[in-house]
Design an enzyme around this catalytic site. Structure first.
Site, PDB file in Angstrom:
ATOM      1  N   VAL A  13       0.837  -1.209   0.000  1.00 12.88           N
ATOM      2  CA  VAL A  13       0.000   0.000   0.000  1.00 12.88           C
ATOM      3  C   VAL A  13       0.867   1.252   0.000  1.00 12.88           C
ATOM      4  O   VAL A  13       0.635   2.193  -0.770  1.00 12.88           O
ATOM      5  CB  VAL A  13      -0.960  -0.001   1.213  1.00 12.88           C
ATOM      6  CG1 VAL A  13      -1.720   1.320   1.289  1.00 12.88           C
ATOM      7  CG2 VAL A  13      -1.932  -1.170   1.125  1.00 12.88           C
ATOM      8  N   LYS A 206     -14.011  -4.475  11.017  1.00 13.66           N
ATOM      9  CA  LYS A 206     -14.582  -3.417  10.177  1.00 13.66           C
ATOM     10  C   LYS A 206     -15.978  -3.022  10.678  1.00 13.66           C
ATOM     11  O   LYS A 206     -16.363  -1.852  10.599  1.00 13.66           O
ATOM     12  CB  LYS A 206     -14.606  -3.868   8.716  1.00 13.66           C
ATOM     13  CG  LYS A 206     -13.177  -3.993   8.151  1.00 13.66           C
ATOM     14  CD  LYS A 206     -13.083  -4.810   6.884  1.00 13.66           C
ATOM     15  CE  LYS A 206     -11.634  -4.913   6.409  1.00 13.66           C
ATOM     16  NZ  LYS A 206     -11.414  -5.932   5.382  1.00 13.66           N
TER      17      LYS A 206
HETATM   18  N1  HSE Z   1      -7.585  -9.252   4.219  1.00 15.94           N
HETATM   19  C1  HSE Z   1      -8.538  -8.278   3.822  1.00 15.94           C
HETATM   20  C2  HSE Z   1      -9.485  -8.863   2.791  1.00 15.94           C
HETATM   21  C3  HSE Z   1      -7.913  -7.081   3.177  1.00 15.94           C
HETATM   22  O1  HSE Z   1      -9.283  -9.979   2.322  1.00 15.94           O
HETATM   23  O2  HSE Z   1     -10.439  -8.195   2.470  1.00 15.94           O
HETATM   24  C4  HSE Z   1      -7.821  -5.864   3.974  1.00 15.94           C
HETATM   25  O3  HSE Z   1      -8.736  -5.698   4.973  1.00 15.94           O
END
Ligand code: HSE
Length: 428
Positions: A13, A206
C-alpha cells in the site's frame, strides 16, 4: 514550502502513495493547497533499505522511528505497517509529539481506536483512517459527510475480499471450501494463516469501525459475534441456490428499539439483493437509512492503488485543514452512548440443515420443536440421502435471537437429529 510526511512501512500500500502524489499531483495540490513531500520512510532494517534502494526507490529510508518522531519538520505520519505492535506504540508517540496520523490499520483501530482518538484529541491532532474499512471504498467519509443529514438504520457489508473470492468460487463453480482456500492462497489473497479472513474476524473489526461512523456507538470487538465460512458445505451452497439464495460472508449492524446489534456470519442473500452480485475480491457496504432509503457503496476492499487512494485522501484533508486552521477536529464526531439490542429485538430468518432418520414422523417431530418455540417454516426441503437418513432443510420465518438459540439447543439435544449447519437468511 511543502508539508512533510513520513511513511511507517513501505509495503504494497505504501508504495502506492508516491504513485498518486506524482500521477495526480496537480489535483492533489489544488485540493490540499500545498505540496506533500515524503521526507522519510521507516523500514525494518538495513537489509530492507538496501533491497528497496536496489529496486530504484530513492527515499530517505530510516530504521529507527525516533528519527521521525523527533523530526520537528515532519507534520504527518502515515502508518501502513499493520498489526497491533509496534504500530500502536509508534502512532501513540507520533500523536504525543504533535504529529497528525493517517492509518489503514483496522485491527488496531477496532481494538484500540478509542484510546488513540483520545490521545489525538488531547494533543489537538488528527487521526484519520478511511482506508481501514473496505480499502478503496470511501465509506467512512461518506457516512460522516454525505450521510450527516440521514439516520442509518441498517448496515450490511461484504467487507472481506479473501472470503468473498472463496465464496464466489464455492457458489459459482461448486468448489469446496478447501479448494477455494488453496486458490486464494496461491493467488496471494489469503495469508498462510487465513484465520482472520475466513473466520469473520477481519470483517468484525470493520463492523466495529462502521458502528462508530454509522450509529455513533462504540461497540467493542467482542460484542460483535463472528462465524466464518469454513463450515459451509457444497450441499449448503446448492440448497441455497435451489431456494433462490447466494451465500456470502456478511457483516451486519442493525438498530432496534433497544439498541444496536452487530455480527458477521454466512448469510443467505436473495439473488436479487444488491449484495448478492458482489463477487470475487470486491467489497460493498449496503446502507438502509430514513432519508436515502437504500444505497450501496461498491469497490475494491484492498490492493495497492485503491487503498493508497483512501490514504492520500486523508492526507489531502489534513493538509487542507492545516491551511485553514481547522485541524484537530475528529474524523467522526457522531457519538452516542452504546446501547446493545436485547436478543428478543434482533430478528432474522434462519436456515437449518438437519440430518434425520429416513422414517415416518420425523417432519412431524421437527414441526413440534419449531412450533413449541413459536417459529414457523417459510420453506422446507427434504431429500433422501441413502435410504437410512434424510437431509432436511428448513428456512424459518423471523425468529429472535433467543428463539434461535433455544431451537439450536433443542435440536442438538434430540438424539434422532443431527444439526449440520445453521445460517442467517436475509428476508422478511
Ligand atoms: N484481508 C482483507 C481482505 C484485506 O481480504 O479483504 C484488507 O482488509
Amino acid at each position: 514550502m511543502s508539508v512533510k510526511i513520513a511513511l511507517l512501512g513501505f509495503g504494497t500500500v505504501a508504495s502506492g502513495v508516491p504513485f498518486l502524489l506524482k500521477e495526480n499531483h496537480e489535483k492533489i495540490t489544488q485540493a490540499a493547497q500545498d505540496e506533500i513531500e515524503i521526507a522519510k520512510v521507516l523500514v525494518r532494517d538495513d537489509a530492507e533499505k538496501e533491497k528497496l534502494q536496489a529496486a530504484g526507490h530513492n527515499y530517505n529510508f530510516v530504521t529507527n522511528v525516533d528519527e521521525i518522531i523527533e523530526d520537528k519538520d515532519i507534520a504527518i505520519v502515515v502508518e501502513l505497517m499493520g498489526r497491533i505492535e509496534p504500530a500502536k506504540t509508534f502512532i501513540t508517540r507520533a500523536l504525543e509529539a504533535g504529529k497528525h496520523v493517517v492509518s489503514a490499520n483496522k485491527d488496531l483501530l477496532a481494538v484500540h481506536g478509542s484510546e488513540l482518538l483520545e490521545i489525538a484529541q488531547k494533543h489537538k491532532v488528527a487521526l484519520y483512517y478511511e482506508a481501514a474499512v473496505a480499502g478503496g471504498i470511501p465509506i467512512l467519509r461518506t457516512l460522516v459527510n454525505s450521510l450527516a443529514s440521514d439516520k442509518v438504520t441498517k448496515v450490511l457489508g461484504v467487507v472481506n475480499g479473501t472470503s468473498n473470492f472463496m465464496m464466489t468460487k464455492m457458489v459459482e463453480e461448486g468448489w469446496t471450501y478447501e479448494d477455494a482456500l488453496a486458490e486464494a492462497q496461491r493467488l496471494g489473497y489469503a495469508e498462510s494463516d487465513p484465520t482472520n479472513d475466513v473466520e469473520g474476524i477481519d470483517a468484525a473489526y470493520k463492523m466495529v469501525i462502521l458502528s462508530q461512523f454509522a450509529f455513533g456507538m462504540n461497540i467493542q470487538f467482542d460484542q460483535v459475534g463472528h462465524k466464518g465460512i469454513s463450515q459451509i458445505t457444497p450441499q449448503d451452497v446448492s440448497v441455497a441456490q435451489s431456494l433462490g439464495y447466494v451465500i456470502k460472508l456478511v457483516g451486519s449492524i442493525v438498530e432496534t428499539e433497544s439498541g444496536i446489534a452487530a455480527e458477521v456470519t454466512p448469510t443467505f442473500l436473495p439473488k436479487q439483493h444488491p449484495l448478492a452480485g458482489v463477487n470475487d475480491v470486491m467489497n460493498a457496504v449496503y446502507v438502509e437509512s430514513i432519508g436515502i432509503g437504500e444505497s450501496m457503496y461498491y469497490g475494491p476492499g484492498a490492493g495497492q492503488k485503491p487503498t493508497a487512494t483512501s490514504v492520500v485522501a486523508d492526507l489531502v484533508r489534513i493538509v487542507r485543514r492545516l491551511k485553514e486552521g481547522t485541524i484537530g477536529k475528529a474524523f467522526n464526531e457522531y457519538s452516542r452512548p452504546l446501547k446493545l439490542a436485547k436478543p428478543e429485538d434482533v430478528k432474522n430468518n434462519y436456515y437449518f440443515s438437519i440430518k434425520a432418520p429416513d422414517a415416518t414422523g420425523q417432519i412431524l417431530r421437527l414441526s413440534e420443536i419449531f412450533n413449541a418455540e413459536g417459529a414457523s417454516f417459510k420453506q422446507i426441503l427434504q431429500e433422501d440421502s441413502d435410504g437410512q437418513f434424510a437431509s432436511v432443510v428448513i428456512i424459518t420465518h423471523q425468529v429472535n435471537q433467543t428463539q434461535f438459540k433455544n431451537l439450536v439447543e433443542k435440536l442438538d439435544s434430540e438424539a434422532n437429529f443431527e444439526l449440520l449447519n445453521t445460517f442467517k437468511v436475509l428476508g422478511e
